[in-house]
Design a protein around this motif. Structure first.
Motif, mmCIF file in Angstrom:
data_model
loop_
_atom_site.group_PDB
_atom_site.id
_atom_site.type_symbol
_atom_site.label_atom_id
_atom_site.label_comp_id
_atom_site.label_asym_id
_atom_site.label_seq_id
_atom_site.Cartn_x
_atom_site.Cartn_y
_atom_site.Cartn_z
ATOM 1 N N ILE A 180 0.784 -1.259 0.052
ATOM 2 C CA ILE A 180 -0.103 0.020 -0.028
ATOM 3 C C ILE A 180 0.850 1.074 -0.048
ATOM 4 C CG2 ILE A 180 -1.909 1.340 1.249
ATOM 5 C CD1 ILE A 180 -2.402 -1.340 2.618
ATOM 6 N N VAL A 181 0.736 2.036 -0.932
ATOM 7 C CA VAL A 181 1.428 3.324 -1.099
ATOM 8 C C VAL A 181 0.626 4.671 -1.065
ATOM 9 C CG1 VAL A 181 3.564 2.154 -2.181
ATOM 10 C CG2 VAL A 181 1.541 3.067 -3.685
ATOM 11 N N ASP A 182 1.096 5.473 -0.138
ATOM 12 C CA ASP A 182 0.235 6.640 0.205
ATOM 13 C C ASP A 182 0.876 7.984 -0.372
ATOM 14 O OD1 ASP A 182 -0.609 8.717 1.386
ATOM 15 O OD2 ASP A 182 -0.412 8.254 3.523
ATOM 16 N N LEU A 225 -1.989 -1.358 -3.800
ATOM 17 C CA LEU A 225 -3.108 -0.203 -3.485
ATOM 18 C C LEU A 225 -2.309 1.153 -3.538
ATOM 19 C CD1 LEU A 225 -5.777 0.859 -2.684
ATOM 20 C CD2 LEU A 225 -5.387 0.248 -0.258
ATOM 21 N N LEU A 226 -2.866 1.830 -4.536
ATOM 22 C CA LEU A 226 -2.260 3.328 -4.558
ATOM 23 C C LEU A 226 -3.469 4.175 -3.930
ATOM 24 C CD1 LEU A 226 -1.343 2.734 -8.262
ATOM 25 C CD2 LEU A 226 0.495 3.651 -6.631
ATOM 26 N N LEU A 227 -2.714 5.208 -2.920
ATOM 27 C CA LEU A 227 -3.654 6.190 -2.442
ATOM 28 C C LEU A 227 -2.967 7.675 -2.739
ATOM 29 C CD1 LEU A 227 -3.651 4.583 1.288
ATOM 30 C CD2 LEU A 227 -5.327 4.147 -0.646
ATOM 31 N N HIS A 228 -3.835 8.668 -3.157
ATOM 32 C CA HIS A 228 -3.183 9.916 -3.415
ATOM 33 C C HIS A 228 -4.310 11.108 -2.952
ATOM 34 C CE1 HIS A 228 0.706 11.347 -5.280
ATOM 35 N NE2 HIS A 228 0.141 12.347 -4.933
ATOM 36 N N GLY A 229 -3.766 12.129 -2.480
ATOM 37 C CA GLY A 229 -4.904 13.264 -2.323
ATOM 38 C C GLY A 229 -4.621 14.099 -3.349
ATOM 39 N N MET A 239 1.056 11.166 -10.796
ATOM 40 C CA MET A 239 2.008 10.209 -10.714
ATOM 41 C C MET A 239 1.508 8.871 -10.109
ATOM 42 S SD MET A 239 5.523 11.887 -9.461
ATOM 43 C CE MET A 239 6.318 13.534 -10.446
ATOM 44 N N SER A 240 0.508 8.913 -9.123
ATOM 45 C CA SER A 240 -0.096 7.720 -8.900
ATOM 46 C C SER A 240 -0.859 7.006 -9.830
ATOM 47 C CB SER A 240 -1.008 8.008 -7.466
ATOM 48 O OG SER A 240 -0.199 7.836 -6.424
ATOM 49 N N GLN A 241 -1.547 8.084 -10.582
ATOM 50 C CA GLN A 241 -2.237 7.702 -11.838
ATOM 51 C C GLN A 241 -1.352 6.797 -12.878
ATOM 52 O OE1 GLN A 241 -6.121 8.214 -12.289
ATOM 53 N NE2 GLN A 241 -5.420 6.548 -13.695
ATOM 54 N N VAL A 242 -0.316 7.343 -13.037
ATOM 55 C CA VAL A 242 0.734 6.536 -13.940
ATOM 56 C C VAL A 242 1.024 5.406 -13.506
ATOM 57 C CG1 VAL A 242 3.049 6.976 -14.800
ATOM 58 C CG2 VAL A 242 1.579 8.812 -14.964
ATOM 59 N N LEU A 243 1.340 5.262 -12.026
ATOM 60 C CA LEU A 243 1.760 4.011 -11.665
ATOM 61 C C LEU A 243 0.686 3.032 -11.531
ATOM 62 C CD1 LEU A 243 3.496 5.210 -7.995
ATOM 63 C CD2 LEU A 243 4.475 4.198 -10.278
ATOM 64 N N ALA A 259 -7.725 16.033 0.004
ATOM 65 C CA ALA A 259 -6.571 15.317 0.958
ATOM 66 C C ALA A 259 -5.269 16.095 0.455
ATOM 67 C CB ALA A 259 -6.529 14.237 0.957
ATOM 68 N N GLY A 260 -4.293 16.496 1.422
ATOM 69 C CA GLY A 260 -2.876 16.915 0.967
ATOM 70 C C GLY A 260 -2.003 15.957 0.798
ATOM 71 N N HIS A 261 -0.707 16.104 1.173
ATOM 72 C CA HIS A 261 0.294 15.284 1.416
ATOM 73 C C HIS A 261 0.541 14.480 2.375
ATOM 74 C CE1 HIS A 261 3.889 13.323 -0.353
ATOM 75 N NE2 HIS A 261 4.744 13.968 0.668
ATOM 76 N N ASN A 262 0.248 15.050 3.597
ATOM 77 C CA ASN A 262 0.180 14.280 4.670
ATOM 78 C C ASN A 262 -0.941 14.126 5.944
ATOM 79 O OD1 ASN A 262 3.147 14.501 5.113
ATOM 80 N ND2 ASN A 262 2.977 16.616 5.134
ATOM 81 N N ASN A 263 -2.127 14.196 5.070
ATOM 82 C CA ASN A 263 -3.311 14.187 5.881
ATOM 83 C C ASN A 263 -4.426 13.096 5.312
ATOM 84 O OD1 ASN A 263 -4.214 15.716 3.687
ATOM 85 N ND2 ASN A 263 -5.282 17.344 5.110
ATOM 86 N N LEU A 264 -3.812 12.458 4.092
ATOM 87 C CA LEU A 264 -4.865 11.591 3.181
ATOM 88 C C LEU A 264 -5.671 10.786 4.226
ATOM 89 C CD1 LEU A 264 -4.268 9.976 0.156
ATOM 90 C CD2 LEU A 264 -5.085 8.302 1.817
#
Length: 293
Positions: A180-182, A225-229, A239-243, A259-264
């Motif tokens: 899982i990458v955030d 599992l890819l997560l991105h704000g 970048m998560s969409q490309v991955l 969601a931002g970088h640190n509060n997803l």
């Protein structure tokens, strides 16, 4: 005569400018790990402050000189058999990530958080890409060899730069449950090109801390599992969409509005919990290895 003097000054200026540019390239090559990693030695809080039972963990890892250095971490036991190995980003230390660990623990996971060497209470000098990969492997060995946890019970979780570390370890440990990458990125090269200040430098020539997630995905054999704000201003959600589009394993992508970088995890709330539970169902379809006795 005047034209000759002006030409001489112009050539001198170009030469000085080129020399300065070359020196900057050399400097970036030599110190780029210090531009990437931003460790903090002070632990701001502990799991006890969140009323979590835990134990301090010390994991030995041998450096390139043969000396044993110790990683510090927290083992937070959960209610299910699933274990989550948590890798934080480039800044701070494990104490900065306790909110995320708490939410993951609420889903039943036992959580092992570690600080890379040079972070928090962990020993060792300033980190590099190669060294944090070795730290991740040491944490994996601790779980599987010392605690006797089966590989298929272990999920790898990485936030930001930690996502690159989780993906690298997942490739080397293809029997893990999943990764899982955030808010992570495609590669350090792409991140450099995303920053205007570095676009004028020859990244392909001077980059030695590559963290190339996109190239590594072709070797991945576990669910992803890819997560991105969507409001991440540090790492673009694209970048998560490309991955996601590049991965060939069972995969899911959750883009979290606002969601931002640190509060997803905090912003996603129950939606995050739902997606992780669905991801666990996918991972459980894999055959399990027996625990090490």
């Amino acid at each position: 005569m005047t034209t000759h003097i002006l030409l001489k000054f112009l050539l001198t200026g170009v030469s000085v400018g080129f020399a300065a540019y070359l020196l900057l390239c050399i400097l970036i090559y030599l110190i780029q790990n210090r531009l990437i990693f931003v460790p903090s030695l002070k632990l701001e809080t502990t799991p006890k402050d969140l009323e979590l039972s835990y134990e301090d963990v010390w994991i030995g890892v041998r450096n390139w000189n043969g000396k044993i250095e110790r990683l510090h971490g927290w083992w937070i036991p959960g209610s299910s058999e699933d274990v989550l190995l948590y890798f934080h980003g480039n800044g701070g230390n494990i104490s900065y990530n306790l909110g995320n660990a708490y939410q993951l623990h609420q889903l039943g996971f036992s959580v092992l958080m570690i600080d890379y060497r040079g972070y928090g209470k962990s020993e060792g000098k300033f980190p590099t890409e190669a060294e944090v990969y070795r730290d991740a492997q040491a944490a994996w060995n601790y779980l599987t060899l010392e605690r006797g946890i089966a590989a298929q019970q272990i999920y790898l979780y990485g936030h930001s730069l930690g996502g690159a570390i989780a993906i690298d370890l997942a490739i080397r440990q293809p029997f893990c449950a999943g990764v899982i990458v955030d808010n992570t990125f495609t590669s350090m090269r792409d991140m450099a090109m995303y920053q205007p200040v570095y676009r004028f430098f020859p990244a392909d020539l001077i980059l030695n801390q590559r963290f190339d997630n996109l190239s590594k995905l072709k070797l991945l054999r576990v669910p992803l599992l890819l997560l991105h704000g969507t409001e991440d201003r540090l790492v673009p959600p694209s970048m998560s969409q490309v991955l996601y589009e590049s991965a060939t394993v069972p995969k899911k992508l959750l883009l979290v509005p606002y969601a931002g970088h640190n509060n997803l995890l905090a912003v996603a709330g129950e939606e995050f919990n739902r997606v992780v539970r669905e991801f666990q169902i996918i991972a459980r379809k894999k055959p399990r290895l027996p625990k090490i006795s």
